[in-house]
Motif scaffolding. Structure first.
Motif, PDB file in Angstrom:
ATOM      1  N   THR C 168       6.383 -48.392  11.689  1.00  0.00           N
ATOM      2  CA  THR C 168       7.047 -47.657  12.767  1.00  0.00           C
ATOM      3  C   THR C 168       7.779 -48.602  13.708  1.00  0.00           C
ATOM      4  O   THR C 168       8.906 -48.346  14.131  1.00  0.00           O
ATOM      5  CB  THR C 168       6.013 -46.842  13.542  1.00  0.00           C
ATOM      6  N   TYR C 169       7.129 -49.741  13.999  1.00  0.00           N
ATOM      7  CA  TYR C 169       7.749 -50.718  14.891  1.00  0.00           C
ATOM      8  C   TYR C 169       9.042 -51.249  14.287  1.00  0.00           C
ATOM      9  O   TYR C 169      10.069 -51.366  14.964  1.00  0.00           O
ATOM     10  CB  TYR C 169       6.775 -51.858  15.156  1.00  0.00           C
ATOM     11  N   PHE C 170       9.027 -51.522  12.964  1.00  0.00           N
ATOM     12  CA  PHE C 170      10.234 -52.061  12.345  1.00  0.00           C
ATOM     13  C   PHE C 170      11.321 -51.003  12.239  1.00  0.00           C
ATOM     14  O   PHE C 170      12.504 -51.314  12.349  1.00  0.00           O
ATOM     15  CB  PHE C 170       9.918 -52.646  10.975  1.00  0.00           C
ATOM     16  N   GLU C 171      10.925 -49.731  12.022  1.00  0.00           N
ATOM     17  CA  GLU C 171      11.935 -48.673  12.016  1.00  0.00           C
ATOM     18  C   GLU C 171      12.647 -48.595  13.360  1.00  0.00           C
ATOM     19  O   GLU C 171      13.878 -48.515  13.436  1.00  0.00           O
ATOM     20  CB  GLU C 171      11.284 -47.326  11.699  1.00  0.00           C
ATOM     21  N   THR C 172      11.865 -48.652  14.434  1.00  0.00           N
ATOM     22  CA  THR C 172      12.475 -48.627  15.764  1.00  0.00           C
ATOM     23  C   THR C 172      13.381 -49.830  15.967  1.00  0.00           C
ATOM     24  O   THR C 172      14.473 -49.721  16.527  1.00  0.00           O
ATOM     25  CB  THR C 172      11.374 -48.607  16.829  1.00  0.00           C
TER      26      THR C 172
END
Lengths: 128, 89, 363
Positions: C168-172
């Motif tokens: 999720t962090y990398f998607e953001t």
């Protein structure tokens, strides 16, 4: 609340039935009417009679089901919010679309009996 | 549960939906298509609410609100496109 | 008769699949690009219905704004700035009819098989027997034990942040980088300073008035979707894209000069950085606390585990906040909303200003 539940259910079902009727009528009208500006009437029936009314009906039915517990108020509240959005936004959307279609001449106004707006624009009383 | 009778009304909505699809795919001019897509969005909003009641899962209803909002936004984009103006003005 | 009516969700699935297939086909062969955009909007609407009937409301809440709202907006702007017709010869008519017929027959056969399988098993819609993996996820997310679950009744948000936090962090971060790219392309551009005039700019008075009425309600709905992300379907991204409706309505219905009264690009960038900093903070806050009081703790930790006994409180005054989930949802809401605001503001810069800047660059 127990006494009120059957009343809410019956009113809700009547409203959902009205919605079903209006959807079919609007669907036929959407296909049979000759041009864009006449089809706007069918769109109005679809938006208000066919969607706003049954959503209110579903919210009323949801209020009367006590098996759902507290969460039935969530369903009813979200339903009312959707209905209010629909009531305000659908006619405005149709209006914006019709205005843009008329002044950009994107829609053909073929079987035309009278066009008062055109006469007003020619006389310069209304600006685009 | 009094929800099960809702299923007798759903086919009418689907008939309406199919008729709007026909107009949206056929529509001779651009405004016709946008109008039919509008109607599809509105009947879908009604169907989402009915299905969330019929399938007995009230929590999934938030989708109907979002669908109504974005269908209106699609209207606004298309009418802005049809008007012969710069997009920001 | 009642058995026949219980097939209704399957029939709706079949109709939506057929309609979306036809719409995709028409979108591919259509030469008028605006019509192609509208066909793709039809397809997205029906995919949303299919996802809804398969009981994934979180996906619906992402899919509707992105595919019905944002993608047509950006494509319409692009078509308006370039040209309307595709410059390629079309497909022959017989070929197109054959392909369309075969696709239709295939979809109908698939729908028929679905109905037959339902008639054999007579299962409840949707199916009640879950697979082993789903059972394991449900057992570890919906089990009200602080050592094993994240104390959130919404399984999707719990999985997205507690099991797939790094993803999720990398998607953001990917979205953050994309907006940085857009800002870098438009680095010399700025929105021209012009006074907003009610009578000349924007669309009709009816649209303006009702948008003024509806705007606070949209913002409240967006905030409630974002902040209830750990209780009901939704979350930071879903709330953010719902809030992005307000920005696009401000720009398209009033004008960009009216929108810049409320926020400028620089302020939006600042709020976005605050949002991303909030996401970083919610990823590391437990580790920081553990470092300060000298106990073992993990990055991306939410609730106490067996070998790392510290965690954020899961409720405040009886209200469930699920530890870092509330902080994460708020920050993600801010980051996504401001990202789309920047995108819309950049796209609505008038063509003349862009051309001036490009001429200056060339000389």
């Amino acid at each position: 609340m127990n006494l009120l539940n059957p009343v809410l259910t019956i009113i809700g079902y009547v409203l959902v039935g009205i919605g079903a009727f209006c959807q079919v009528v609007a669907g036929i009208g959407m296909n049979r009417f000759p041009n864009f500006f006449v089809r706007l009437h069918a769109a109005t029936i679809c938006a208000i009679g066919g969607s706003f009314v049954p959503i209110i009906g579903c919210s009323l039915i949801a209020l009367s089901i006590e098996e759902f517990g507290v969460i039935r108020f969530f369903l009813a509240g979200a339903g009312f919010v959707t209905a209010v959005f629909l009531l305000i936004l659908a006619p405005v959307g149709s209006h914006l679309l019709a205005k843009a279609a008329y002044f950009s001449k994107a829609a053909v106004l073929y079987p035309k009996a009278v066009d008062l707006l055109e006469e007003d624009v020619e006389r310069g009383e209304i600006r685009e | 549960m009094t929800v099960e009778y809702l299923v007798y009304f759903i086919p009418f909505y689907i008939v309406g939906l199919v008729l709007y699809i026909v107009r949206a795919l056929k529509g001779p001019t651009l405004p016709d298509m946008v109008l039919a897509i509008d109607c599809m969005g509105y009947v879908l909003a009604a169907l989402l609410v009915i299905f969330s009641l019929y399938l007995g899962s009230p929590l999934i209803i938030a989708c109907a609100i979002v669908l109504t909002l974005w269908i209106y936004a699609l209207d606004v984009y298309m009418s802005k496109y049809l008007e012969k103006k710069e997009l920001g003005e | 008769m009642s058995d026949l009516y219980s097939l209704t969700p399957y029939v709706v699935l079949a109709v939506s699949a057929l309609a979306s297939t036809i719409a995709v086909y028409l979108a591919i062969i259509e030469r008028d690009l605006i019509k192609a955009v509208l066909y793709s909007a039809i397809q997205s609407t029906f995919y949303a219905l299919i996802f809804y009937l398969l009981m994934v409301p979180d996906i619906v809440l992402v899919y509707i704004p992105v595919a019905v709202g944002l993608l047509p907006a950006i494509l319409i702007i692009a078509v308006k700035k370039t040209e309307k017709y595709e410059d390629v010869g079309g497909v022959p008519r017989t070929t197109s009819i054959i392909v369309l017929l075969s696709v239709t027959v295939f979809t109908l056969i698939a729908g028929y098989l679905l109905v037959v399988s339902h008639a054999i098993t007579f299962d409840v819609f949707p199916s009640l027997d879950a697979r082993l993996l789903a059972k394991w996820f449900l057992a570890t997310t919906l089990w009200w034990n602080r050592l094993f679950s994240s104390m959130s009744p919404e399984a999707v948000t719990a999985i997205v942040w507690d099991y797939r936090g790094l993803d999720t962090y990398f998607e953001t971060s990917v979205m953050y980088l994309a907006i940085i790219g857009a800002l870098a392309i438009a680095r010399y551009l700025d929105i021209p300073r012009k006074e907003y005039r009610e009578d000349v700019m924007g669309m009709s008075i009816i649209g303006k008035m009702s948008t003024r009425v509806i705007m606070p309600m949209i913002i409240i709905v967006a905030i409630s979707i974002a902040l209830h992300g750990h209780l009901t379907p939704g979350g930071g991204f879903q709330g953010g894209v719902t809030g992005a409706v307000t920005v696009s309505l401000l720009i398209f219905i009033f004008s960009v000069y009216f929108a810049t009264r409320f926020f400028k690009i620089s302020i939006a960038i600042l709020l976005r950085i605050i949002g991303l900093a909030g996401i970083v903070l919610s990823a590391t806050i437990v580790a920081i606390i553990g470092f300060l009081i000298g106990q073992p703790a993990y990055i991306f930790q939410n609730q106490p585990k067996i070998i790392a006994q510290i965690g954020l409180p899961y409720e405040i005054g009886g209200n469930l906040i699920s530890g870092t989930l509330l902080l994460f949802n708020t920050s993600e809401f801010l980051a996504v909303l401001m990202g789309f605001a920047i995108l819309f503001l950049l796209l609505s810069i008038p063509e003349e200003n862009v051309l001036e800047v490009i001429k200056g660059e060339v000389e």
